[in-house]
Design an enzyme around this catalytic site. Structure first.
Site, PDB file in Angstrom:
ATOM      1  N   ASN A 192      -8.372  -2.607  -2.634  1.00 20.86           N
ATOM      2  CA  ASN A 192      -9.739  -2.261  -2.258  1.00 20.86           C
ATOM      3  C   ASN A 192     -10.000  -0.756  -2.341  1.00 20.86           C
ATOM      4  OD1 ASN A 192      -8.020  -2.233   0.146  1.00 20.86           O
ATOM      5  ND2 ASN A 192      -9.859  -1.655   1.241  1.00 20.86           N
ATOM      6  N   HIS A 193      -8.944   0.049  -2.362  1.00 25.60           N
ATOM      7  CA  HIS A 193      -9.147   1.494  -2.490  1.00 25.60           C
ATOM      8  C   HIS A 193      -9.265   1.944  -3.940  1.00 25.60           C
ATOM      9  CE1 HIS A 193      -8.815   3.362   1.584  1.00 25.60           C
ATOM     10  NE2 HIS A 193      -8.510   2.110   1.849  1.00 25.60           N
TER      11      HIS A 193
ATOM     12  N   HIS B  50      -2.396  -4.654   2.219  1.00 24.54           N
ATOM     13  CA  HIS B  50      -3.727  -4.425   2.799  1.00 24.54           C
ATOM     14  C   HIS B  50      -3.773  -4.185   4.298  1.00 24.54           C
ATOM     15  CE1 HIS B  50      -8.055  -4.420   2.655  1.00 24.54           C
ATOM     16  NE2 HIS B  50      -8.225  -5.609   3.193  1.00 24.54           N
TER      17      HIS B  50
ATOM     18  N   HIS C 218      -4.081  -8.305  -3.543  1.00 25.26           N
ATOM     19  CA  HIS C 218      -4.023  -7.202  -2.583  1.00 25.26           C
ATOM     20  C   HIS C 218      -4.387  -7.664  -1.170  1.00 25.26           C
ATOM     21  CE1 HIS C 218      -4.233  -3.216  -0.838  1.00 25.26           C
ATOM     22  NE2 HIS C 218      -5.415  -3.518  -0.362  1.00 25.26           N
TER      23      HIS C 218
ATOM     24  N   ASP D  27       0.813  -1.219   0.000  1.00 20.09           N
ATOM     25  CA  ASP D  27       0.000   0.000   0.000  1.00 20.09           C
ATOM     26  C   ASP D  27       0.845   1.267   0.000  1.00 20.09           C
ATOM     27  OD1 ASP D  27      -2.975  -0.826   1.906  1.00 20.09           O
ATOM     28  OD2 ASP D  27      -1.735  -2.081   0.611  1.00 20.09           O
TER      29      ASP D  27
ATOM     30  N   ASP E 223      -3.949  -0.088  -3.672  1.00 24.60           N
ATOM     31  CA  ASP E 223      -4.100   0.975  -2.672  1.00 24.60           C
ATOM     32  C   ASP E 223      -3.139   2.126  -2.931  1.00 24.60           C
ATOM     33  OD1 ASP E 223      -5.355  -0.457   0.453  1.00 24.60           O
ATOM     34  OD2 ASP E 223      -6.171  -0.412  -1.572  1.00 24.60           O
TER      35      ASP E 223
ATOM     36  N   HIS F 173      -0.983   4.578  -0.628  1.00 21.92           N
ATOM     37  CA  HIS F 173      -1.965   5.534  -0.079  1.00 21.92           C
ATOM     38  C   HIS F 173      -1.549   6.980  -0.216  1.00 21.92           C
ATOM     39  CE1 HIS F 173      -4.987   2.868   1.392  1.00 21.92           C
ATOM     40  NE2 HIS F 173      -4.120   2.126   2.054  1.00 21.92           N
TER      41      HIS F 173
ATOM     42  N   ASP G  53      -5.938   7.625  -1.617  1.00 25.83           N
ATOM     43  CA  ASP G  53      -6.650   7.843  -0.347  1.00 25.83           C
ATOM     44  C   ASP G  53      -5.690   7.991   0.814  1.00 25.83           C
ATOM     45  OD1 ASP G  53      -9.464   5.656  -1.077  1.00 25.83           O
ATOM     46  OD2 ASP G  53      -9.207   7.800  -1.399  1.00 25.83           O
ATOM     47  N   ARG G  54      -6.131   8.745   1.827  1.00 24.80           N
ATOM     48  CA  ARG G  54      -5.397   8.955   3.075  1.00 24.80           C
ATOM     49  C   ARG G  54      -4.228   9.911   2.960  1.00 24.80           C
ATOM     50  NH1 ARG G  54      -6.755   6.642   7.486  1.00 24.80           N
ATOM     51  NH2 ARG G  54      -8.336   5.059   7.358  1.00 24.80           N
TER      52      ARG G  54
ATOM     53  N   ARG H 208     -13.603  -5.968   9.032  1.00 27.73           N
ATOM     54  CA  ARG H 208     -13.625  -4.797   8.170  1.00 27.73           C
ATOM     55  C   ARG H 208     -15.006  -4.547   7.576  1.00 27.73           C
ATOM     56  NH1 ARG H 208      -8.252  -3.319   5.935  1.00 27.73           N
ATOM     57  NH2 ARG H 208      -6.776  -4.947   6.418  1.00 27.73           N
TER      58      ARG H 208
END
Lengths: 385, 389
Positions: free
Chosen positions: B122-123, B248, B173, B62, B90, B64, B93-94, B221
């Site tokens: 998943n992002h 992940h 992932h 990830d 991923d 991010h 995001d973030r 989750r």
């Protein structure tokens, strides 16, 4: 121009707005059931009056307020819900057990717990709030603008105020007192029995009622010895059972704690007990050893949130499973490790002084799951560390 | 069949220069992003759901949106094309630089198509990016227009779901699915869609390993599953694999090894969210020359992973000793977790957060002619790391 110490105080006061903003966000996403009808009153008060408060102008206040209504990240919303609920549960149990009692909220600021409690318990409970004058004034102005809040705190018409300028704001008398609600403006660090302010405050406090003192991220801004002084101040005042609930962050001496220290320092915020009492054990030592509290119990918010898989514990969980399921459906928390890590760094501590009148203790507190339960009070055979 | 249109390498190099040679990086114009996405989508149509890759390759977890930490990765692992890279998803995001991160990865993929491989996390999803920062970042950086978000999330639908390395290692992932026993089931999926709420495609990007169970359990989750030792043993056995690599999950030390290296998590976002203070890593796979059971000479305890960071002088010499690395990090022979910490810019991001505001100062100044208004606009959007105060 503000002096450095005034600037420091302004930053500490600003954390109240931060907390209000978090509560506003959680509330708007239905974390609180029933929804909190009082948060909006406090938000409006800030929006109207922050500009008159020390250290702010209409420009700077506007800038600060712009982000207050922003939605927060899911893990922040969940954590805000947890801190509010955990303390609400203890307060409610305390009132149920003692019926006639006193709640003293240190650094309550824009917190709405006083309204929720007094709205639910129309008699028997006396609620005190003590905070910096600036924050107290904003709360008083919020109450002044709302018939609903006035009814709940049962204040008189003499207490209603309004301001339209910095001069008026400065001149407003910050206190507000009724038969069930006392709003007082003091700097907790300088509170002592000897000062005039100390004596004036004591006049409003009923020393004979069982009393629960709340510190929700307040004592952490004070030095360790100031912490001790505050706890002992109340011990000298209250003759009946005196209980404390303390919620604040701790560093756990790990990378997360280091990063948090650095991030907050860059905002100008210094948490003085964060590194000094980095974990539950050191806090237990401080509360029971140095301060002389008994029945000391400690836990962290990750455990309270149910992230530890020790579900066989005989005591009731803080949050029932259905409720945890309900809030998990409100927003998707995609990264469990991150929220667990964040919540582990926040402690919830309880302790009491039994008082000279009767040696009562708060039995209801034993019903909850604590990571460090006190040995003396574990009737169900739990050993403490 | 027509040959897909290829963007001239000079144009791609210009995009790379915009992103890499400026500080803060210059974001690409929306028309450029649209064209890059369109071209890449056309290429990805021909790529199977599970790519077939060979070592040597560096596997990245990830990111991010932590752009400067991505540049760190290229520093320590070597920049493409001199190193092969597999990214496990991923990307956005973030962090505050999701736009720059995904733009750079798309450009690198187009520029070095046989050296850079991207799979879906998943992002890489419309719903998640709306709530976790990418959508807001695009609005901020592209003057309130969400077109770039649309182009990129459309592209995400085309990303493959996994990869095999040397036919022995499976990379995805998240993790495994109770609905999937054979890799062919993944190959048969129609992946060109938004990630569904359940099913094989959802589980591949959402699941996590759990050393305390043997079978499947529902994931905390809210999507995907937790899977245990029996599950992964059977999956590896039935598909002739020795290992699964995934990302992940946040790892404090940058990586985690489960079940003696049977499953590895690689995490590549140091000081995640500018808050967690964690280390990050890149998994370098030099070769996979071992028997099909993937046995290293000694069996190890997962808790030995922690020793990786107590390096003495003797340890330094051991750094290149494969069997000692296997012991310490819990990897198979020929594998090595290259650990790194947050870049200096990571620390500055929270304070200055310049690029968050999307103001490439010269442009704004020129268009507005009002220095003060852009100064105040910038000031109001300073991002703090959130805590409970």
């Amino acid at each position: 121009m503000l002096s450095p110490s005034e600037k420091q105080d302004k930053l500490i006061r600003a954390t109240d707005l931060d907390a209000l903003s978090c509560r506003y966000s959680s509330n708007s996403l239905s974390y609180f059931v029933p929804p909190d009808p009082f948060i909006n009153e406090l938000v409006s008060s800030y929006q109207t009056y922050l500009q008159y408060s020390t250290g702010y102008s209409s420009l700077s206040a506007g800038r600060v307020l712009r982000s207050v209504l922003n939605k927060k990240l899911p893990l922040i919303n969940k954590g805000t819900y947890l801190r509010t609920i955990a303390i609400d549960l203890v307060v409610e149990d305390f009132i149920q057990e003692f019926k006639n009692c006193q709640i003293i909220s240190l650094g309550g600021g824009s917190d709405t717990r006083c309204f929720r409690v007094l709205n639910k318990h129309k008699s028997g409970v006396v609620y005190h709030e003590i905070d910096f004058p600036e924050s107290v004034k904003i709360k008083k102005l919020a109450i002044s603008k709302s018939k609903q809040l006035q009814r709940i705190v049962n204040c008189s018409d003499n207490d209603i105020v309004d301001v339209a300028s910095k001069e008026q704001f400065e001149k407003v008398s910050p206190g507000m007192h009724s038969d069930r609600y006392h709003l007082s403006a003091y700097d907790l660090r300088t509170l002592s029995m000897e000062s005039d302010e100390g004596r004036a405050l004591l006049a409003t406090v009923d020393a004979n009622l069982p009393t629960l003192v709340l510190s929700e991220c307040v004592l952490c801004y004070m030095a360790p010895d100031e912490n001790e002084l505050v706890l002992k101040f109340w011990k000298s005042v209250i003759k009946n059972l005196l209980a404390f609930i303390i919620y604040e962050p701790m560093s756990l001496n790990d990378a997360f704690g280091d990063t948090m220290t650095r991030n907050l320092q860059e905002r100008g915020i210094n948490l003085l007990t964060f590194n000094h009492f980095p974990n539950l054990a050191s806090r237990q030592e401080f509360l029971s050893g140095k301060c002389g509290l008994s029945n000391v119990k400690l836990s962290d918010m990750s455990d309270i949130a149910g992230y530890n898989s020790m579900s066989e514990a005989p005591m009731k969980p803080w949050i029932p499973a259905e409720e945890l399921k309900r809030i998990s459906r409100l927003e998707m928390i995609d990264e469990v490790e991150e929220i667990r890590l964040l919540l582990e760094h926040y402690c919830l501590c309880y302790g009491e002084f039994c008082g000279s009148l009767q040696s009562v203790t708060f039995k209801g507190i034993d019903n909850y799951r604590w990571l460090i339960p006190d040995v003396k009070c574990s009737d169900n055979g739990n050993k403490s560390t | 069949m027509t040959v897909p249109f290829r963007i001239p390498t000079t144009d791609l190099d210009y995009c790379l220069e915009q992103l890499l040679e400026h500080k803060p990086p210059k974001i690409l114009p929306p028309e450029t992003i649209q064209q890059l996405c369109h071209t890449l989508k056309t290429q990805l149509l021909a790529v199977p759901n599970i790519m077939h890759l060979q070592s040597p390759i560096a596997v990245v977890g990830d990111i991010h949106g932590q752009y400067h930490d991505l540049l760190e990765i290229f520093q320590i692992g070597g920049a493409p094309p001199s190193t092969n890279y597999l990214f496990l998803g991923d990307y956005v995001d973030r962090g505050y630089y999701s736009v720059e991160t995904i733009s750079l990865l798309i450009t690198l993929k187009l520029r070095f198509p046989e050296r850079v491989f991207l799979i879906r996390g998943n992002h890489e999803s419309r719903t998640i990016t709306t709530n976790y920062g990418f959508y807001s970042e695009v609005l901020n950086k592209y003057n309130g227009s969400a077109d770039v978000w649309s182009y990129i999330t459309d592209l995400f639908d085309y990303l493959p779901l996994g990869a095999t390395i040397d036919g022995k290692i499976f990379a995805a992932h998240g993790g495994l699915s109770p609905s999937c026993q054979q890799l062919d089931q993944i190959r048969a999926l129609d992946r060109f869609r938004e990630i569904p709420h359940d099913g094989i495609m959802a589980d591949l990007v959402w699941s996590d390993p759990d050393t305390e169970i043997m079978d499947f359990k529902l994931s905390p989750r809210g999507a995907g599953y937790l899977f245990g030792l029996d599950v992964i043993n059977k999956f590896c056995h039935d598909n002739n694999l020795v290992q699964m690599i995934r990302a992940h999950q946040l790892c404090n030390e940058g990586y985690t090894s489960y079940w003696n290296g049977k499953c590895l998590t690689v995490w590549s976002a140091p000081n995640y969210c500018y808050r967690c203070g964690n280390k990050a890593s890149v998994l370098e796979i030099l070769h996979s020359n071992y028997d099909n059971k993937g046995h290293s000479s000694k069996s190890i305890d997962d808790s030995d992973d922690n020793e990786a960071n107590d390096m003495t002088y003797e340890d330094y010499e051991d750094r290149f000793d494969s069997s000692k690395i296997c012991l310490r990090q819990g990897v198979l022979p020929g594998q090595f977790f290259n650990i790194f910490e947050a870049s200096p810019e990571n620390d500055e991001d929270t304070l200055k957060g310049k690029s968050v505001n999307g103001i490439n100062s010269e442009e704004d100044f020129a268009s507005n002619g009002d220095f003060f208004s852009s100064f105040f606009r910038e000031k109001s959007r300073k991002q703090h790391v959130e805590y409970f105060l």
